[in-house]
Design an enzyme around this catalytic site. Structure first.
Site, short mmCIF file in Angstrom:
data_model
loop_
_atom_site.label_atom_id
_atom_site.label_comp_id
_atom_site.label_asym_id
_atom_site.label_seq_id
_atom_site.Cartn_x
_atom_site.Cartn_y
_atom_site.Cartn_z
NE ARG A 111 -3.84 0.42 1.76
CZ ARG A 111 -5.14 0.65 2.34
NH1 ARG A 111 -5.38 1.29 3.22
NH2 ARG A 111 -6.07 0.01 1.83
CG HIS A 138 -8.20 0.06 -3.10
ND1 HIS A 138 -7.49 -1.20 -2.85
CD2 HIS A 138 -9.00 0.19 -2.13
CE1 HIS A 138 -7.67 -1.41 -1.50
NE2 HIS A 138 -8.56 -0.61 -1.32
CD GLN A 141 -12.85 -1.72 -1.30
OE1 GLN A 141 -11.98 -1.88 -0.58
NE2 GLN A 141 -14.00 -2.11 -1.44
CG ASP A 232 -13.46 6.37 -1.34
OD1 ASP A 232 -13.37 6.09 -0.15
OD2 ASP A 232 -12.51 6.09 -2.05
CB CYS A 273 -14.09 1.25 -0.62
SG CYS A 273 -13.56 2.97 -0.29
NE ARG A 301 -10.00 -5.48 -0.36
CZ ARG A 301 -9.60 -4.26 0.11
NH1 ARG A 301 -10.05 -3.46 0.82
NH2 ARG A 301 -8.08 -4.49 0.44
N1 NVA Z 1 -9.84 6.71 -1.49
C1 NVA Z 1 -9.45 6.11 -0.24
C2 NVA Z 1 -9.73 4.65 -0.24
C3 NVA Z 1 -9.47 4.25 1.19
C4 NVA Z 1 -9.49 2.55 1.13
C5 NVA Z 1 -8.18 6.54 -0.02
O1 NVA Z 1 -7.37 6.56 -0.83
O2 NVA Z 1 -7.62 6.94 1.24
N1 CP Z 2 -11.24 -0.23 2.02
C1 CP Z 2 -10.05 -0.50 2.48
O1 CP Z 2 -9.00 -0.75 1.77
O2 CP Z 2 -9.90 -0.31 3.70
P1 CP Z 2 -8.55 -0.01 4.67
O3 CP Z 2 -8.03 1.34 4.39
O4 CP Z 2 -8.78 -0.29 6.02
O5 CP Z 2 -7.47 -1.00 4.33
#
Ligand code: NVA
Ligand code: CP
Length: 316
Positions: A111, A138, A141, A232, A273, A301
């Site tokens: 990540r 992502h 997801q 989101d 998500c 997931r």
């Molecule tokens: N768009 C959000 C998704 C988190 C799972 C982010 O990147 O923070």
């Molecule tokens: N939806 C998702 O990726 O959640 P987290 O940021 O908790 O991993």
């Protein structure tokens, strides 16, 4: 459990842009089987003795826990590595890190902020690399999300998903995936917050093969006829400084009962998500409504990623 046809389809999952419809369908099929078996009390050690390095430059609840538990249930292990605590935080290159981790582990999930870090990892690692969220996309997801839609609607082809909010990483993956699966995707966002043009162009071109339509608009009334409404957070991780400004700009795009009613469908699903900022992009009444499938998405997931892990890592 037979998974032969699934293995070694690809080395990495960096984005859904180059994933085929057949791969997505194979993941749905295996995820469905593993989910059913798990609920019947059976686990399958399809990755016995294999270990996944999990690099996190950003916070996570779902991604961290679901990948770690997935590996455990598949007979292997997941190793949490915080970006700050690795030598990466002190300047060791991504390329060197990729090569070192490849000597210990059987796969790497990461990540990151910059999507180019995922590409560099994939280029230099001899083991599979999975994108667990970058600023650009992502993919895991979206695989879990379309599995969730399939479970609830019984089909994907011909459905319409309206994504209301920021044209961000999650929106990009939903666009790529939807176009390949025959799901029309409407992105409803404030001016200046549209998804990247290259993603929209690619989705339009893939959609011509599957019948999926792609629409990007600033007009909320475009949710009319949608089978799924998705949102989101308005400020993603790394955009904390823009939060206040975004709350002001995105206000008309809040998913509330009035917006859900604009679909004209009583059975329109609500998806997110997670994590949700309740009271901002979505109201409590919608997240907690019977039409909301947000916790099914979170659960899926686990099952979807098991299928992805098996297809990338088993048989290597
Ligand atoms: N768009 C959000 C998704 C988190 C799972 C982010 O990147 O923070
Ligand atoms: N939806 C998702 O990726 O959640 P987290 O940021 O908790 O991993």
């Amino acid at each position: 459990m037979k998974t032969k046809h699934l293995t070694n389809l690809r080395k990495d999952l960096t984005s859904l842009s180059d994933v085929t419809k057949a791969e997505l369908e194979a993941w749905f099929e295996l995820a469905g089987r593993l989910k059913k078996e798990l609920k019947a009390g059976k686990t399958h050690h399809l990755l016995a003795g294999k270990n996944l390095a999990m690099i996190f430059q950003k916070s996570s609840t779902r991604t961290r826990v679901s990948f770690e538990i997935a590996m455990r249930q598949l007979g292997g292990g997941g190793l949490y590595l915080s970006g700050n605590e690795l030598q990466l935080g002190r300047g060791e290159t991504i390329a060197d890190t990729a090569q070192v981790l490849s000597r210990y582990c059987d796969g790497i999930m990461a990540r990151v902020y910059a999507h180019s870090d995922i590409a560099t990892l994939a280029k230099h690692a001899s083991v599979p690399v999975i994108n667990g969220l970058s600023d650009f996309s992502h993919p895991c997801q979206a695989v879990a999300d379309y599995l969730t839609v399939l479970e609830h609607k019984g089909r994907l082809q011909g459905l319409t998903l309206a994504y209301v909010g920021d044209g961000n990483n999650v929106a990009h993956s939903l666009l790529y995936g939807g176009a390949k699966l025959g799901v029309s995707v409407t992105i409803v966002c404030p001016k200046g917050y549209e998804p990247q043009k290259a993603v929209v162009d690619r989705a339009e071109s893939d959609g011509r093969q599957t019948g999926a339509r792609v629409l990007v608009t600033n007009d909320v009334s475009a949710v009319k006829g949608a089978d799924v409404v998705y949102t989101d957070v308005w400020a993603s991780m790394g955009q904390e400084k823009e939060h206040e400004e975004r709350v002001r700009i995105f206000k008309p795009y809040q998913v509330n009962d009035r917006l859900m009613a604009m679909t004209g469908k009583n059975d329109a699903l609500f998806m997110h998500c997670l994590p949700a900022h309740r009271g901002e992009e979505v109201t409590d009444e919608v997240v907690d409504s019977p039409n909301s499938v947000v916790f099914d998405e979170a659960e899926n997931r686990l099952h979807a990623q098991k299928a992805i892990l098996v297809s990338l890592m088993a048989g290597r």
